[in-house]
Design an enzyme around this catalytic site. Structure first.
Site, mmCIF file in Angstrom:
data_model
loop_
_atom_site.group_PDB
_atom_site.id
_atom_site.type_symbol
_atom_site.label_atom_id
_atom_site.label_comp_id
_atom_site.label_asym_id
_atom_site.label_seq_id
_atom_site.Cartn_x
_atom_site.Cartn_y
_atom_site.Cartn_z
ATOM 1 N N HIS A 142 0.888 -1.347 0.360
ATOM 2 C CA HIS A 142 0.386 0.272 -0.342
ATOM 3 C C HIS A 142 0.308 1.136 -0.258
ATOM 4 O O HIS A 142 0.424 2.862 -0.599
ATOM 5 C CB HIS A 142 -0.887 -0.191 1.121
ATOM 6 C CG HIS A 142 -0.205 0.295 2.438
ATOM 7 N ND1 HIS A 142 -0.100 -0.580 3.272
ATOM 8 C CD2 HIS A 142 0.283 1.216 3.212
ATOM 9 C CE1 HIS A 142 0.296 0.066 4.670
ATOM 10 N NE2 HIS A 142 0.371 1.241 4.048
ATOM 11 N N ASP A 172 0.800 -7.577 1.281
ATOM 12 C CA ASP A 172 0.593 -6.167 1.889
ATOM 13 C C ASP A 172 2.024 -5.783 1.684
ATOM 14 O O ASP A 172 2.558 -5.143 2.673
ATOM 15 C CB ASP A 172 0.346 -5.569 2.747
ATOM 16 C CG ASP A 172 -0.031 -3.862 2.769
ATOM 17 O OD1 ASP A 172 0.907 -3.315 1.585
ATOM 18 O OD2 ASP A 172 -0.197 -3.451 3.998
ATOM 19 N N SER A 248 4.494 2.574 7.759
ATOM 20 C CA SER A 248 4.179 1.644 6.957
ATOM 21 C C SER A 248 5.935 1.545 6.274
ATOM 22 O O SER A 248 6.300 1.926 5.452
ATOM 23 C CB SER A 248 3.274 1.948 6.240
ATOM 24 O OG SER A 248 2.268 1.794 6.765
#
Length: 509
Positions: A142, A172, A248
């Site tokens: 992402h 992911d 992230s």
């Protein structure tokens, strides 16, 4: 004085006596503490040259050597780890902005004016981990999703243009490459040994590139977290080390300076920042996904062909296996690897390749990470007795229109350039789509396609095409062929638009 004391009631005299005794004890404690401090040179405060050192013992052969003192902090670990952490800045085409010339109903009445399209972009921010000296970087899918440009910033300030080697939305995970050599690379730990209570460090760029290489500290709150709606394959490490937007893709590091996870998501209950509940992909899973991307160019997953459910206490009692853990087989797909191996409905799988099975999601992850063609051993409970089966793991065929409708034969089709997949409950949670919405989820839109020109974006749901309900990928494929190169009217649910709307796709002239 004696006269005054005689006037005081006996109860009050008793209270005064107790207070005096307590004061005497406090004074005695202070004197004793001063004597101990003077004799032993001990101090409760850091900074003394001869202060007592409380060590955290580290394994040998790791990037951090020697003992870490709590008085000195975690600086030796941070110094070793921060050099292989990068900041990733992305440039993402933004098709959400309103443009009157892009409005399908404007074009319906007035045609398409010959006005050059001005691209608009939005900026994204994430982190990553250098995993090889020649510039391979591990991060989240992402973080790089839909990005047309990547800028990778190293700890020493150097910047490189990055390119995406491959991604896996189901876990992911993404792999990025920069053209550089002799880079500091992460030392991989073993995430299967991580336990609740372990100390961990998170490093990343929360909120802004100006805050790059921010370090936070905490513990592992839990392991094996799944069914969170974060990714289709979930086995997350939960931590209270602060993770915020921009973290992230950054590392979760243990007290040996080893990479044990890739920070991925947080639970905030609507708040925009950390609330002490963060999640990281275990490095064993992320590394396996990365290896398959580099080897095959895609993620090849193992397949058994069973529908399973976690064996809970109530089920265990019904099946006469009270106190046991595992995954119960609800259905066996005919002529599947499981069927050929002799697995039956109501079998309880308690071990897979020598590893104890604690639930259905854990078993699903283990099978998915097994290379197709591998002969795996299953230990099952059948009618209360243990049986051992050998199964040759097959390859999972993804149920999605993985080949975008934009090849040579579909390039001129009105619906060409759209990539869709089944709308599962996990995807509805991930994209915040109401339960009552049905259709297929758009996962990619080819640049320059009629869908892109109409403003369709990943995350939108196609509900109808030319007033025909779309309930599956098969329905969508049928309509692609039926529409061909003619005009199509789509009913689309768009979360960013706040509901359903009609969109007209014009065939290319």
């Amino acid at each position: 004085m004696n006269a005054i004391m005689r006037k005081i009631s006996p109860r009050l005299r008793e209270r005064l006596g107790r207070i005096g005794g307590a004061i005497a004890l406090v004074l005695l404690g202070v004197l004793a503490g001063s004597a101990i401090t003077a004799r032993t040179d001990w101090s409760p405060f850091p900074g003394r040259e001869n202060a007592t050192r409380v060590p955290i013992y580290l394994a040998t052969g790791t990037p951090v050597s020697g003992n870490i003192s709590l008085l000195e902090g975690l600086a030796p670990i941070v110094r070793a780890a921060r050099e292989w952490v990068v900041t990733i800045e992305t440039k993402i085409p933004d098709r959400a902005g309103f443009d009157i010339f892009d409005d399908p109903f404007f074009r319906w009445f007035f045609g398409r004016p010959q006005v050059p399209r001005r691209e608009q972009y939005r900026q994204g921010l994430g982190s990553g981990v250098i995993v090889s000296p020649d510039g391979y970087i591990l991060t989240n899918h992402h973080v790089v999703e839909n990005a047309s440009e990547l800028t990778v910033r190293l700890f020493d300030g150097r910047q490189f243009r990055g390119r995406v080697i491959g991604t896996d939305p189901k876990t992911d995970v993404a792999v990025v490459k920069i053209e550089a050599t002799k880079l500091p690379a992460a030392v991989f730990g073993d995430s299967s040994r991580v336990q609740a209570g372990d100390f961990v460090i998170a490093i990343g760029s929360p909120f802004s590139a100006q805050l790059q290489h921010t370090v936070t500290f905490g513990i592992v709150s839990a392991t094996g977290r799944g069914s969170l709606g974060i990714a289709d394959y979930g086995d997350f490490i939960q931590t209270d080390a602060a993770i915020n937007p921009g973290n992230s893709g950054g590392p979760l590091v243990n007290m040996r300076g080893e990479l044990i996870g890739i920070n991925t998501a947080i639970f905030t209950r609507g708040a925009p920042a950390n609330a002490g509940v963060g999640f990281a992909i275990p490095i064993n899973m992320a590394r396996e996904v990365m290896d398959r991307i580099l080897k095959y160019g895609r993620v090849v997953r193992g397949y058994l062909g069973v529908n399973i459910q976690t064996l809970d206490e109530a089920m265990a009692e019904v099946y006469g296996v009270k106190g046991r853990r595992g995954a119960i087989v609800l259905e066996v797909v005919p002529d599947s690897p499981a069927d050929r191996a002799g697995l039956r409905r109501d079998d309880i799988i308690i071990e897979y390749n020598g590893q104890k099975v604690t639930g259905s999601e854990q078993l699903r992850n283990m099978v998915a990470l097994t290379a197709p063609g591998t002969r795996a051993t299953l230990k099952v409970l059948r009618d209360g007795r243990e049986h051992t089966l050998t199964v040759e793991v097959g390859e999972l065929k993804e149920e999605r229109a993985g080949t975008r409708w934009g090849g040579e034969s579909e390039r001129g089709m009105t619906l060409g350039g759209l990539e869709v997949q089944e709308l599962t409950p996990a995807l509805q949670r991930r994209y915040d789509i109401p339960r009552q919405i049905t259709g297929v989820l758009i996962v990619d839109v080819a640049d320059g396609s009629p869908a892109a020109e109409a403003g369709l974006m990943p995350g939108d749901v196609i509900q109808e095409i030319n007033r025909q309900p779309i309930r599956s990928v098969a329905d969508f494929r049928r309509m692609v062929a039926e529409v061909g190169r003619r005009r199509a009217v789509l009913r689309v649910y768009s979360q960013r638009q706040g509901g359903s709307l009609l969109i007209v796709l014009e065939p290319r002239g």
